[in-house]
Design an enzyme around this catalytic site. Structure first.
Site, PDB file in Angstrom:
ATOM      1  N   CYS B  86       6.601  -8.262  -1.687  1.00  0.00           N
ATOM      2  CA  CYS B  86       5.501  -7.778  -0.842  1.00  0.00           C
ATOM      3  C   CYS B  86       4.777  -8.983  -0.253  1.00  0.00           C
ATOM      4  O   CYS B  86       4.409  -9.009   0.926  1.00  0.00           O
ATOM      5  CB  CYS B  86       4.510  -6.936  -1.652  1.00  0.00           C
ATOM      6  N   CYS B  89       5.726 -10.887   3.106  1.00  0.00           N
ATOM      7  CA  CYS B  89       5.179 -10.447   4.395  1.00  0.00           C
ATOM      8  C   CYS B  89       3.649 -10.419   4.388  1.00  0.00           C
ATOM      9  O   CYS B  89       3.016 -10.760   5.377  1.00  0.00           O
ATOM     10  CB  CYS B  89       5.686  -9.054   4.747  1.00  0.00           C
ATOM     11  N   HIS B  90       3.076  -9.947   3.278  1.00  0.00           N
ATOM     12  CA  HIS B  90       1.636  -9.656   3.271  1.00  0.00           C
ATOM     13  C   HIS B  90       0.776 -10.757   2.659  1.00  0.00           C
ATOM     14  O   HIS B  90      -0.449 -10.646   2.668  1.00  0.00           O
ATOM     15  CB  HIS B  90       1.363  -8.351   2.515  1.00  0.00           C
ATOM     16  N   CYS B 124       8.130   0.416   2.874  1.00  0.00           N
ATOM     17  CA  CYS B 124       8.332  -1.035   2.854  1.00  0.00           C
ATOM     18  C   CYS B 124       9.553  -1.390   2.017  1.00  0.00           C
ATOM     19  O   CYS B 124      10.338  -2.254   2.379  1.00  0.00           O
ATOM     20  CB  CYS B 124       7.103  -1.751   2.285  1.00  0.00           C
ATOM     21  N   CYS B 187     -10.078  25.284  -4.129  1.00  0.00           N
ATOM     22  CA  CYS B 187     -10.717  24.036  -4.570  1.00  0.00           C
ATOM     23  C   CYS B 187     -12.238  24.157  -4.522  1.00  0.00           C
ATOM     24  O   CYS B 187     -12.951  23.695  -5.415  1.00  0.00           O
ATOM     25  CB  CYS B 187     -10.277  22.875  -3.687  1.00  0.00           C
ATOM     26  N   CYS B 190     -14.726  25.475  -7.490  1.00  0.00           N
ATOM     27  CA  CYS B 190     -15.216  24.562  -8.528  1.00  0.00           C
ATOM     28  C   CYS B 190     -15.938  23.353  -7.922  1.00  0.00           C
ATOM     29  O   CYS B 190     -17.012  22.974  -8.371  1.00  0.00           O
ATOM     30  CB  CYS B 190     -14.049  24.056  -9.387  1.00  0.00           C
ATOM     31  N   HIS B 191     -15.317  22.726  -6.913  1.00  0.00           N
ATOM     32  CA  HIS B 191     -15.747  21.382  -6.518  1.00  0.00           C
ATOM     33  C   HIS B 191     -16.741  21.332  -5.359  1.00  0.00           C
ATOM     34  O   HIS B 191     -17.250  20.271  -5.040  1.00  0.00           O
ATOM     35  CB  HIS B 191     -14.515  20.520  -6.207  1.00  0.00           C
ATOM     36  N   ARG B 228      -2.885  14.983 -10.336  1.00  0.00           N
ATOM     37  CA  ARG B 228      -4.124  15.744 -10.562  1.00  0.00           C
ATOM     38  C   ARG B 228      -4.095  17.064  -9.788  1.00  0.00           C
ATOM     39  O   ARG B 228      -4.505  18.093 -10.303  1.00  0.00           O
ATOM     40  CB  ARG B 228      -5.349  14.913 -10.149  1.00  0.00           C
ATOM     41  N   CYS B 232      -4.462  20.815 -11.341  1.00  0.00           N
ATOM     42  CA  CYS B 232      -5.419  21.821 -10.863  1.00  0.00           C
ATOM     43  C   CYS B 232      -4.696  23.101 -10.476  1.00  0.00           C
ATOM     44  O   CYS B 232      -5.106  24.196 -10.849  1.00  0.00           O
ATOM     45  CB  CYS B 232      -6.190  21.297  -9.647  1.00  0.00           C
TER      46      CYS B 232
END
Lengths: 160, 271
Positions: B86, B89-90, B124, B187, B190-191, B228, B232
């Site tokens: 990585c 290039c970066h 990549c 969703c 609850c959230h 996650r 849920c």
């Protein structure tokens, strides 16, 4: 939406016998001045209050305590915190719920609360249609059986 | 309890509160976009137990940082037929990846859909390193994703939902408000409607994504946002989507927009 639906089957017990197909018993919704209710027992039988209490605390069944608080259970939580502890605060208290609602109204709230409160988080405990991407294990099965609804109802009616 | 005792207990609790104050996690943040349905943004950090918060903040205790270190090794290791790392290039991650962790997912003109950080890393791998893609949720992909996003720690999340990204954002939004599963919950139930309240023993959060990949005590390991999501979805007794599914990447963009303004916390520690 408020129209009275009449879907009563002569003998609901014949339907119970075909359990393998998981077909639900029919029930009648009546609407008295915008106060919807299911006045008749889903099974024709009365519920068992003790079984109802067990269903209310059981996490894989009613799990009512996930959202609702019952003062009666606070005492029991002292000796059995796993079963009665950790009452949630998402829904209203169930204390004196039988004073706030009539039997038929409570039955409908258990069966399909969205008939009364369209936006509610509360699951419809006895409905299988119009659900989205239900998991394989739960497909075409209501959360509670018809007698279980009556059992929970029986306990709720004792909360006066 | 006497009043004096209560005051003593409160004073004893004070240092642990002040320890978090001022780092932007114990306070709410205003959303960058006025259209956000949430008027105050709270990181999941706010809803975590004190010992869990402490674990996240302490670099020696935060188990997610072990993955970040492993990710740094992968960043610097040559791989594939191209024998490139990585870094080839970066360069240094802390310079080149300073913003990346805060702005994904982004629209890919070539794929004509959104790609998230995990998918960008794998592109990549296959395109430039000529290496095989890492399996979603593999230790390697989680570690490298955590490393990249950790470089953006403290940078406020800010995603682009305009232009070509717009239809995918709308799909993510529709997913968010779609009731699903036998429990028939979306969703928002609850959230959005009930955050800050207990549902049985769990304190509901706003479901913010700014700490992912997150070390969850329940998982005993680092996990992706899609893990996650799957949890849920299963909890409401719905069929989850696959890791990296378009539906989840769209939802990821929508969630990151709902959290735009919150600082990246990767790796967060949660229950």
């Amino acid at each position: 939406m408020f129209g009275a639906v009449s879907l009563v089957v002569a003998n609901p017990f014949t339907l119970l016998a075909q359990d393998s197909k998981q077909s639900l018993v029919n029930y009648e919704i009546v609407d008295v001045i915008q106060s919807k209710s299911i006045p008749k027992s889903l099974t024709g039988k009365r519920g068992d209050k003790k079984r109802g209490e067990a269903l209310m605390i059981q996490r894989s069944k009613g799990n009512c305590l996930a959202c609702h608080q019952v003062s009666l259970f606070e005492e029991k939580a002292k000796t059995d915190p796993n079963a009665y502890g950790d009452m949630g605060e998402v829904g209203p208290t169930l204390d004196k719920v039988a004073k706030r609602y009539k039997e038929g109204q409570l039955r409908l709230l258990l069966v399909d609360a969205k008939q009364v409160f369209p936006e509610t988080i509360m699951p419809s405990f006895y409905r299988v249609e119009n659900l989205h991407r239900v998991g394989k294990k739960f497909k075409d099965k209501p959360i509670l059986g018809p007698q279980e609804i009556e059992d929970v109802l029986s306990f709720l009616l004792s909360l006066k | 309890m006497s009043q004096r005792l209560i005051i003593c207990v409160m004073l004893l609790c004070l240092p642990s509160f002040t320890a978090f104050a001022g780092d932007g996690r114990e306070k709410s943040v205003a959303p960058l976009d006025g259209d956000n349905p949430l008027s105050n943004l709270w990181s999941g950090f706010y809803y975590a137990k004190p010992q869990t918060k402490q674990m996240q903040l302490d670099d020696f205790e935060n188990p997610g940082l072990l993955y970040v270190e492993e990710g740094a090794d992968i960043w610097n290791s040559r791989a594939g037929e191209a024998k490139k790392s990585c870094a080839s290039c970066h360069g240094k991650g802390d310079v080149s990846m300073k913003e990346a962790g805060a702005r994904y997912p982004v629209y890919s003109a070539r794929l004509k859909k959104l790609v998230n950080l995990e998918q960008r890393i794998n592109l990549c791998r296959t395109d430039f390193q000529k290496a095989s893609a890492f399996k979603y949720e593999s230790r390697e992909l989680l570690s490298l994703t955590a490393f990249v996003r950790h470089q953006s720690k403290g940078v406020p999340v800010r995603v682009n939902i305009k232009g070509a990204a717009k239809p995918f954002f709308e799909k993510g939004k529709a997913f968010y408000y779609q009731r699903r599963g036998q429990l028939d919950m979306a969703c928002n139930h609850c959230h959005e409607d009930n955050y800050g309240k207990y549902i049985r023993s769990n304190l509901l959060s706003q479901g913010q994504a700014n700490g992912f990949p997150t070390y969850r005590l329940k998982w005993q390991g680092l996990g992706s946002l899609h893990r996650r999501f799957r949890g849920c979805n299963s909890q409401v007794r719905a069929t989850p989507f696959a890791f990296g599914a378009d539906e989840y990447v769209n939802l990821e963009l929508y969630l990151n927009w709902r959290g735009s303004g919150l600082e990246v916390e990767t790796p967060a520690v949660r229950n």
